[in-house]
Design an enzyme around this catalytic site. Structure first.
Site, mmCIF file in Angstrom:
data_model
loop_
_atom_site.group_PDB
_atom_site.id
_atom_site.type_symbol
_atom_site.label_atom_id
_atom_site.label_comp_id
_atom_site.label_asym_id
_atom_site.label_seq_id
_atom_site.Cartn_x
_atom_site.Cartn_y
_atom_site.Cartn_z
ATOM 1 N N CYS A 107 -44.582 30.105 -46.734
ATOM 2 C CA CYS A 107 -43.707 31.259 -46.519
ATOM 3 C C CYS A 107 -43.008 31.725 -47.797
ATOM 4 C CB CYS A 107 -42.667 30.931 -45.458
ATOM 5 S SG CYS A 107 -43.419 30.482 -43.897
ATOM 6 N N HIS A 254 -37.077 36.187 -45.821
ATOM 7 C CA HIS A 254 -38.257 35.779 -45.047
ATOM 8 C C HIS A 254 -37.920 35.740 -43.559
ATOM 9 C CE1 HIS A 254 -41.573 33.674 -43.449
ATOM 10 N NE2 HIS A 254 -40.911 32.544 -43.267
ATOM 11 N N ASN A 284 -43.268 35.396 -37.522
ATOM 12 C CA ASN A 284 -43.279 34.816 -38.869
ATOM 13 C C ASN A 284 -44.683 34.966 -39.457
ATOM 14 O OD1 ASN A 284 -43.358 33.172 -41.120
ATOM 15 N ND2 ASN A 284 -42.323 31.434 -40.165
#
Ligand code: UT7
Length: 336
Positions: A107, A254, A284
């Site tokens: 990520c 994020h 996500n």
């Protein structure tokens, strides 16, 4: 120097209600614990490479150019274990035999990739870099695991970076990057690499339990780490850039969990109306998360030339990164 942006989402939408039909979960649980309402997933005919090509083409269009001299793809859901997908993406975009490689940092891949691209430019290796975060990570998530299946979504976000002066809009500030390998097992796909192999001795016998091909995630400790690491890293990036929190027009963090994004913003004392959010529609998307978020903001006209953006991300590794960005005022297309 940021000069172009693009995003692409696969057309198939999976809502929380869709998930609840096959899993012991509910729209209410997923919405209140994560902020996610729906996510996009790849169908059989789409994969990390095809998403990357679509997003990359849009970023080139946004920059008004047709060439680049390096392509980087950040992904933790590679097209194949070998080779990297970036050379194929470069070829399919008609960019020729340019430098092309993949980068794996889950990520935080977008922050690590931006820093790498800026490094290629600073050393004179490239003048123009096409950098794409692309993920078909739902292919690594166990559809029977209610702890992970609702969280992730697929998509790609891309940027074009070019040489420029540090005081021009589009300039990225100094990066803060970090990692903690001691906590690597908090988010991992155990099998498929050199540690836990697909086949033994070349005989083709399967040697790993089926579930080891899928992601394992320890949600609670990760949550705490995400809030702490992103807050510290974002603070450090602000300090390096000599920005006060009050200078930040947008916090683009994020999109791991709406509660994480809000907790980090609270820690930093960034007011709620300056916190960018799109996790409700995409989930996500790992390395694609921050560029998809920026593309969304820009496409709906909320991100304007000269505005100051704080970027921050955290993920498996563990790894994290943050940087400041002065928005250059770009043409951005909606993802669909
Ligand atoms: O991208 C960066 C890396 N990833 C992250 O940063 C993820 C960070 N972690 C999180 O976002 C959150 O920890 C989750 C969203 C994954 C989980 O939320 P939570 O509030 O930490 O829930 P939990 O794991 O502590 O579980 C609470 C309860 C448990 O039941 P009991 O033990 O309290 O009876 C779980 O079994 O919720 C249960 N649960 C669910 N219930 C319904 C877990 N998943 C689900 C589900 N539906 N999908």
């Amino acid at each position: 120097m940021l000069r172009g942006i693009g995003g692409f989402l696969p057309p198939t939408t999976v809502t929380n209600d869709d998930l609840s039909r096959g899993l012991d979960t509910s729209d209410e649980w997923i919405r209140t614990r994560t902020g996610i309402r729906e996510r996009r997933v790849v169908s059989r005919d789409l994969s990390t490479g095809t998403l990357a090509v679509e997003a990359g083409a849009r970023a080139l269009r946004s920059a008004g150019i047709t060439g680049a001299d390096a392509v980087i793809v950040a992904t933790t859901s590679p097209e194949r274990l070998c080779p990297a997908v970036a050379p194929e993406v470069a070829t399919r975009l008609g960019l020729g035999t340019v430098a092309a490689f993949d980068l794996t940092s889950a990520c935080s891949g977008f922050l690590y990739g931006l820093a790498t691209a800026e490094g290629l430019i600073a050393t004179g290796t490239a003048d123009t870099v096409l950098f794409i975060g692309s993920e078909a990570f739902t292919t690594l998530v166990n559809p029977r695991d209610r702890a992970t299946a609702p969280i992730f979504g697929d998509g790609a976000g891309a940027v074009v970076l070019r040489r420029g002066a540090p005081d021009e809009p589009g300039a990225l500030g100094p990066f803060d990057l970090g990692s903690d390998g001691a906590l690597a097992d908090l988010l991992a796909v155990p099998a498929g690499g050199s540690r836990q192999r697909a086949a033994d001795g070349g005989l083709g016998h399967a040697t790993v339990p089926a579930d080891d091909w899928y992601l394992r995630m320890a949600g609670r400790p990760l949550y705490t780490q995400a809030v702490d690491r992103m807050s510290q890293s974002a603070r450090s990036a602000l300090k390096k850039a000599d920005w006060a929190v009050a200078d930040v027009d947008w916090f683009a963090g994020h999109q791991a969990n709406l509660r994480i994004v809000r907790a980090v913003a609270e820690e930093l004392e960034v007011p709620g109306e300056r916190v960018a959010v799109n996790i409700d529609r995409v989930g996500n998307t790992l390395a694609a998360s921050v560029p998809l978020l920026l593309n969304d903001l820009a496409a709906r006209g909320d991100l304007r030339a000269g505005q100051r953006v704080l970027l921050s991300a955290f993920g498996a590794g563990l790894s994290w990164g943050s940087a400041t960005l002065v928005w250059p005022g770009l043409r951005a297309e909606p993802v669909d």
